[in-house]
Design a protein around this motif. Structure first.
Motif, PDB file in Angstrom:
ATOM      1  N   PRO A 193       0.843  -1.211   0.000  1.00 53.12           N
ATOM      2  CA  PRO A 193       0.000   0.000   0.000  1.00 53.12           C
ATOM      3  C   PRO A 193       0.872   1.252   0.000  1.00 53.12           C
ATOM      4  O   PRO A 193       1.898   1.310   0.687  1.00 53.12           O
ATOM      5  CB  PRO A 193      -0.790  -0.130   1.303  1.00 53.12           C
ATOM      6  N   GLN A 194       0.467   2.216  -0.767  1.00 48.99           N
ATOM      7  CA  GLN A 194       1.215   3.469  -0.877  1.00 48.99           C
ATOM      8  C   GLN A 194       0.466   4.499  -0.047  1.00 48.99           C
ATOM      9  O   GLN A 194      -0.505   5.087  -0.499  1.00 48.99           O
ATOM     10  CB  GLN A 194       1.318   3.875  -2.349  1.00 48.99           C
ATOM     11  N   VAL A 195       0.934   4.684   1.175  1.00 50.76           N
ATOM     12  CA  VAL A 195       0.175   5.479   2.127  1.00 50.76           C
ATOM     13  C   VAL A 195       0.717   6.889   2.311  1.00 50.76           C
ATOM     14  O   VAL A 195       0.162   7.686   3.066  1.00 50.76           O
ATOM     15  CB  VAL A 195       0.040   4.759   3.491  1.00 50.76           C
ATOM     16  N   GLY A 196       1.824   7.213   1.624  1.00 48.57           N
ATOM     17  CA  GLY A 196       2.311   8.590   1.656  1.00 48.57           C
ATOM     18  C   GLY A 196       1.479   9.474   0.743  1.00 48.57           C
ATOM     19  O   GLY A 196       0.508   9.034   0.122  1.00 48.57           O
ATOM     20  N   ARG A 197       1.873  10.739   0.669  1.00 44.39           N
ATOM     21  CA  ARG A 197       1.136  11.703  -0.154  1.00 44.39           C
ATOM     22  C   ARG A 197       2.069  12.327  -1.198  1.00 44.39           C
ATOM     23  O   ARG A 197       3.256  12.001  -1.240  1.00 44.39           O
ATOM     24  CB  ARG A 197       0.593  12.825   0.745  1.00 44.39           C
ATOM     25  N   VAL A 198       1.553  13.241  -1.989  1.00 49.76           N
ATOM     26  CA  VAL A 198       2.382  14.148  -2.794  1.00 49.76           C
ATOM     27  C   VAL A 198       2.169  15.539  -2.217  1.00 49.76           C
ATOM     28  O   VAL A 198       1.021  15.991  -2.073  1.00 49.76           O
ATOM     29  CB  VAL A 198       1.993  14.147  -4.278  1.00 49.76           C
ATOM     30  N   ILE A 199       3.277  16.195  -1.872  1.00 47.80           N
ATOM     31  CA  ILE A 199       3.212  17.552  -1.329  1.00 47.80           C
ATOM     32  C   ILE A 199       3.934  18.480  -2.310  1.00 47.80           C
ATOM     33  O   ILE A 199       5.134  18.340  -2.541  1.00 47.80           O
ATOM     34  CB  ILE A 199       3.902  17.627   0.053  1.00 47.80           C
ATOM     35  N   VAL A 200       3.186  19.395  -2.884  1.00 53.97           N
ATOM     36  CA  VAL A 200       3.720  20.307  -3.901  1.00 53.97           C
ATOM     37  C   VAL A 200       3.746  21.714  -3.319  1.00 53.97           C
ATOM     38  O   VAL A 200       2.753  22.153  -2.734  1.00 53.97           O
ATOM     39  CB  VAL A 200       2.834  20.265  -5.171  1.00 53.97           C
ATOM     40  N   GLY A 201       4.879  22.419  -3.493  1.00 52.32           N
ATOM     41  CA  GLY A 201       5.038  23.761  -2.937  1.00 52.32           C
ATOM     42  C   GLY A 201       4.261  24.835  -3.676  1.00 52.32           C
ATOM     43  O   GLY A 201       3.308  24.550  -4.407  1.00 52.32           O
ATOM     44  N   ASN A 202       4.681  26.070  -3.507  1.00 50.97           N
ATOM     45  CA  ASN A 202       4.070  27.217  -4.185  1.00 50.97           C
ATOM     46  C   ASN A 202       4.721  27.449  -5.553  1.00 50.97           C
ATOM     47  O   ASN A 202       5.881  27.107  -5.760  1.00 50.97           O
ATOM     48  CB  ASN A 202       4.266  28.491  -3.348  1.00 50.97           C
ATOM     49  N   ASP A 203       3.974  28.059  -6.459  1.00 48.70           N
ATOM     50  CA  ASP A 203       4.519  28.505  -7.749  1.00 48.70           C
ATOM     51  C   ASP A 203       5.089  27.364  -8.589  1.00 48.70           C
ATOM     52  O   ASP A 203       6.027  27.555  -9.365  1.00 48.70           O
ATOM     53  CB  ASP A 203       5.606  29.572  -7.527  1.00 48.70           C
ATOM     54  N   VAL A 204       4.527  26.192  -8.429  1.00 57.21           N
ATOM     55  CA  VAL A 204       4.975  25.033  -9.208  1.00 57.21           C
ATOM     56  C   VAL A 204       4.116  24.923 -10.462  1.00 57.21           C
ATOM     57  O   VAL A 204       2.899  25.099 -10.399  1.00 57.21           O
ATOM     58  CB  VAL A 204       4.870  23.749  -8.357  1.00 57.21           C
ATOM     59  N   GLU A 205       4.742  24.657 -11.606  1.00 58.78           N
ATOM     60  CA  GLU A 205       3.982  24.366 -12.824  1.00 58.78           C
ATOM     61  C   GLU A 205       4.216  22.910 -13.203  1.00 58.78           C
ATOM     62  O   GLU A 205       5.359  22.425 -13.182  1.00 58.78           O
ATOM     63  CB  GLU A 205       4.375  25.317 -13.971  1.00 58.78           C
ATOM     64  N   ILE A 206       3.139  22.218 -13.517  1.00 57.99           N
ATOM     65  CA  ILE A 206       3.198  20.781 -13.824  1.00 57.99           C
ATOM     66  C   ILE A 206       2.605  20.582 -15.208  1.00 57.99           C
ATOM     67  O   ILE A 206       1.464  20.953 -15.473  1.00 57.99           O
ATOM     68  CB  ILE A 206       2.412  19.976 -12.765  1.00 57.99           C
ATOM     69  N   GLY A 207       3.400  19.985 -16.116  1.00 61.66           N
ATOM     70  CA  GLY A 207       3.022  19.900 -17.522  1.00 61.66           C
ATOM     71  C   GLY A 207       1.967  18.850 -17.828  1.00 61.66           C
ATOM     72  O   GLY A 207       1.625  17.998 -17.001  1.00 61.66           O
ATOM     73  N   ALA A 208       1.494  18.892 -19.055  1.00 58.61           N
ATOM     74  CA  ALA A 208       0.432  17.995 -19.503  1.00 58.61           C
ATOM     75  C   ALA A 208       0.887  16.539 -19.427  1.00 58.61           C
ATOM     76  O   ALA A 208       1.994  16.192 -19.823  1.00 58.61           O
ATOM     77  CB  ALA A 208       0.041  18.349 -20.939  1.00 58.61           C
ATOM     78  N   ASN A 209       0.009  15.703 -18.898  1.00 59.49           N
ATOM     79  CA  ASN A 209       0.230  14.256 -18.794  1.00 59.49           C
ATOM     80  C   ASN A 209       1.450  13.882 -17.956  1.00 59.49           C
ATOM     81  O   ASN A 209       1.950  12.757 -18.063  1.00 59.49           O
ATOM     82  CB  ASN A 209       0.310  13.615 -20.190  1.00 59.49           C
ATOM     83  N   THR A 210       1.917  14.792 -17.146  1.00 55.32           N
ATOM     84  CA  THR A 210       2.962  14.451 -16.170  1.00 55.32           C
ATOM     85  C   THR A 210       2.328  13.689 -15.005  1.00 55.32           C
ATOM     86  O   THR A 210       1.185  13.944 -14.629  1.00 55.32           O
ATOM     87  CB  THR A 210       3.680  15.733 -15.715  1.00 55.32           C
ATOM     88  N   THR A 211       3.093  12.748 -14.442  1.00 58.55           N
ATOM     89  CA  THR A 211       2.583  11.936 -13.338  1.00 58.55           C
ATOM     90  C   THR A 211       3.534  12.024 -12.155  1.00 58.55           C
ATOM     91  O   THR A 211       4.748  11.915 -12.323  1.00 58.55           O
ATOM     92  CB  THR A 211       2.444  10.458 -13.763  1.00 58.55           C
ATOM     93  N   ILE A 212       2.979  12.219 -10.982  1.00 53.58           N
ATOM     94  CA  ILE A 212       3.775  12.272  -9.747  1.00 53.58           C
ATOM     95  C   ILE A 212       3.133  11.310  -8.753  1.00 53.58           C
ATOM     96  O   ILE A 212       2.003  11.525  -8.313  1.00 53.58           O
ATOM     97  CB  ILE A 212       3.793  13.696  -9.148  1.00 53.58           C
ATOM     98  N   ASP A 213       3.851  10.252  -8.423  1.00 58.42           N
ATOM     99  CA  ASP A 213       3.278   9.229  -7.545  1.00 58.42           C
ATOM    100  C   ASP A 213       3.378   9.600  -6.074  1.00 58.42           C
ATOM    101  O   ASP A 213       4.357  10.218  -5.648  1.00 58.42           O
ATOM    102  CB  ASP A 213       4.003   7.898  -7.751  1.00 58.42           C
ATOM    103  N   ARG A 214       2.407   9.135  -5.307  1.00 58.49           N
ATOM    104  CA  ARG A 214       2.417   9.326  -3.864  1.00 58.49           C
ATOM    105  C   ARG A 214       3.509   8.468  -3.234  1.00 58.49           C
ATOM    106  O   ARG A 214       3.935   7.463  -3.808  1.00 58.49           O
ATOM    107  CB  ARG A 214       1.060   8.993  -3.267  1.00 58.49           C
ATOM    108  N   GLY A 215       3.965   8.835  -2.052  1.00 54.02           N
ATOM    109  CA  GLY A 215       4.997   8.081  -1.368  1.00 54.02           C
ATOM    110  C   GLY A 215       4.494   6.759  -0.806  1.00 54.02           C
ATOM    111  O   GLY A 215       3.289   6.550  -0.642  1.00 54.02           O
ATOM    112  N   THR A 216       5.440   5.867  -0.526  1.00 59.06           N
ATOM    113  CA  THR A 216       5.075   4.572   0.056  1.00 59.06           C
ATOM    114  C   THR A 216       4.693   4.751   1.522  1.00 59.06           C
ATOM    115  O   THR A 216       3.599   4.385   1.945  1.00 59.06           O
ATOM    116  CB  THR A 216       6.272   3.603  -0.049  1.00 59.06           C
ATOM    117  N   LEU A 217       5.619   5.328   2.293  1.00 56.88           N
ATOM    118  CA  LEU A 217       5.364   5.566   3.717  1.00 56.88           C
ATOM    119  C   LEU A 217       5.488   7.055   3.994  1.00 56.88           C
ATOM    120  O   LEU A 217       4.600   7.662   4.555  1.00 56.88           O
ATOM    121  CB  LEU A 217       6.363   4.768   4.561  1.00 56.88           C
TER     122      LEU A 217
END
Lengths: 340, 340, 340
Positions: A193-217
């Motif tokens: 199980p991947q129970v961590g999260r994704v934490i993104v800061g301020n002023d971040v730009e994320i491009g089309a079809n980009t993927t960022i996986d959540r953490g394991t722990l």
């Protein structure tokens, strides 16, 4: 439309020439017409100053007297051009409010905008002036900071957080499960199980079809002012430092840490569990297979050749070790027989 | 189901054998049953002519008398097979009309079809017989030509244009912002508004999850009959000439121009600001780092090795320069001592 | 929350220490607090046994007596940890039922869950306890086995089939047209209808924005317990054997067959029409250009260098053939003159 003296008042710089000139668009020296302001950032294009039809140009101190055009002299003409372009091309924002077809299980601030076909789970916290484009899905307990914009068809999994003024392009997926399995002796896989999260800061730009996986722990963490191009894959537990920019199609494997102000070229790959310090530049197409401890530029890619040359030259790559052996043997022969 | 004489009437070619034979499907020589027409395009499979159970076969002039099967002799059996398959497998089209859950701010022609959950912005111009699959988002002022089909969950940003008879597969994103930022001295990024568009010609196919960014100032341009496979990334200001085909996972960086009738292999990468002339073939996995001025095949990839061989051989890659030095020194030794 | 004796009762293993200890989460040795159970799978972390604050640890037989902590001794501590984590972190499931905004042309079993904005075509067969996330599109005649979960914004084209207990992450596209065209003499392309399907086995996980194309004539087949990470591209007619795991950003070209229990590293590429036997490991970033007939580890990637070293060393790659020639000539010189 802005008068040049208005631009200088807002953005600084020295105005040389007619302060009442107005401009309504930015363009390159070559393409600019009489309604446009252009810029000279790369000395390679200096010759175009003579022929441009631009109403005005932005130049650096060194080019101050290289032209008689009406001009703004700025410390960094490229940054100045970016700011002028922002003034002339404000990002369009849909009106605040929630489309009737949106499906909401959380409260949306009155200043925010939720488009058609959006679904928002329970316990979601949206900031002020947030824009959620059509077809986005925001899962339970997600938090989005003020002024963050999601374009159409973005998916954010439960519990992930984005800061303020982020821009997420269409098709991006934030918070899907990291790729984690334990292998049984018979080769079958047990999902971790991947129970961590994704934490993104301020002023971040994320491009089309980009993927960022959540953490394991623990969490996957994207620092402030990180810029991610399209189709980037960021695996679980990765940490990326502030101001780092990553070009399209880059893959970063699990638990790798990237420093601040790094620049990663397109299609580069970074394997897992590495550490890359601040201010590292990785060239396009380079596979990073070990930690990088020192700032600098790193490269590993092959020179392009005609197919025939490639066949002829690269056959030897399979035999480099024996080539090296043969050189060693020749050296021995010549050393052993000093009279030779 | 078609009789062979019907096929020949529509598509040309010479019919040899029983004109009343009917076929309802296409298949390979190996798999075909008595309801199928097959084809021989690659001489490597000629041996299968003897054992196939196909009702008829499509062959080239050279194989005309290599079989006693009922056959159609065609100039190009593979192209002929493609056309027969198109006749036997017409693409299913949903009925014209707009689903009740679609959210429209523009007029849709009566002949066009808009599926559930679609949202269409203001000022959008759709041609006749356009199909918009479920969950697509078409932003303001987009133009789609006649007979263009968008599969489910496609996103098209504002002001982009697609020609006639295009096919766009699910998850494709057309017109997201190009990756353009100016860098401040402290490393922070200033976004450069991307005010160009994406202009796509006629008969273009765009694969699933492929992304094509809008131009910074000018447009990103995809020529007629360009075929793009899945997960391709095309950056801002790229131009691709007519009939060029690009395989999956290719990345093309900003401002690069690719000629007509090029073929780019899977996972190839092309860096920015290059020019590639017409009729260039780039092999799979090849990184193109300089302009290509002459038609031909270009390659840069490594030979696969067992991991042990790789470790042994590739360690030398770090020391090629010193290997070359040692060869030079050996040559000098032998030249300086002509008696040696 | 589980007592350790409950865990051992369910999952086996030997409990050493206080059976009444309770744990509510899993964590690493370093991060674990008094509510967590941790594990030692990699001997490299054995030193952390001394300092961990975990309530209990899972260890292998060899580490049984390396600690005085309350512990579970298991055959494979990593697999055991995965199973404990599954018990402590059951995947959340939305309640059964169909959201009012879903657009259905098929019957949904009462035990299944269909979220907002979903569209389901005609003749679709869903198993029991299926979960369809928001914005998914399931086209005509698709079949999904019991307990299969689609996260938000997944697209499945007509006629494709997934087995039981599959997990498909957001943005994945299953069954888009394979990239198949016949080329006319003038360079224009004739589309070859892609009439095969995608057939996915049981217990398959498919990552975010991964694409699997339908077959041209036969099917694309993904075996049981195959695990696919994000942004993988699988072309038409590919077959992947059971238990094979593929990391992110891998591209597999058409008609290639991959065996069982293979592991393919991130950003690897596999060209078309190859056969790869069972139990093959392909390293990250490796391009596979020929069939692999023997189990083992295969690699082809370049060592990372500082940019300066790379320029110096890799210029020689264009001239490997002439370097080899020069070695040959030196050898001849020394052989021809035995007195040398």
């Amino acid at each position: 439309m802005f008068r040049l003296d208005e631009l200088v008042e807002r953005l600084g710089g020295e105005l040389v020439g007619d302060a009442t000139v107005t401009v309504s668009r930015v363009d390159t020296l070559e393409r600019a017409g009489a309604d446009a302001i252009s810029f000279l950032a790369n000395p390679r294009y200096a010759g175009q100053l003579a022929s441009t039809r631009a109403a005005a140009v932005i130049v650096g101190a060194r080019a101050r007297d290289a032209t008689t055009l009406t001009r703004i002299v700025a410390d960094d003409p490229y940054v100045y051009f970016a700011r002028v372009s922002q003034l002339l091309n404000p990002a369009p924002r849909p009106p605040a409010g929630v489309a009737p077809s949106a499906d909401l299980a959380s409260v949306v601030p009155e200043t925010s905008s939720v488009a058609a076909g959006v679904s928002i789970g329970g316990g979601v916290v949206l900031g002020e002036n947030v824009v959620i484009g059509p077809g986005c899905h925001i899962d339970d307990r997600v938090r989005l900071g003020d002024d963050t914009v999601l374009h159409a068809n973005v998916t954010i999994y439960a519990d992930c957080e984005l800061g303020e003024r982020c821009i997420v392009h269409s098709g991006a997926v934030i918070g899907a499960d990291g790729f984690g399995f334990a292998r049984e002796r018979d080769g079958s896989w047990v999902k971790i199980p991947q129970v961590g999260r994704v934490i993104v800061g301020n002023d971040v730009e994320i491009g089309a079809n980009t993927t960022i996986d959540r953490g394991t722990l623990a969490d996957t963490v994207i620092g402030d002012d990180v810029k991610l191009d399209n189709q980037i894959q960021i695996a679980h537990n990765v940490t990326i430092g502030a101001h780092t920019a990553i070009a399209g199609c880059v893959g970063i494997a699990g638990s790798t840490t990237i420093g601040r102000r790094c620049m990663i070229g397109g299609q580069a790959g970074i394997i897992g569990h590495l550490e890359i310090v601040d201010d590292v530049v990785v060239s396009a197409g380079t596979l990073v297979t070990k930690s990088i401890r020192e700032a600098g530029v790193y490269t590993a890619s092959l020179p392009l050749q005609s197919h025939g040359d490639w066949v002829r030259n690269f056959a030897h790559l399979r035999h480099l070790d024996s080539l090296a052996d043969r050189i060693r043997r020749l050296e021995q022969l010549l050393t052993e027989r000093p009279d030779a």
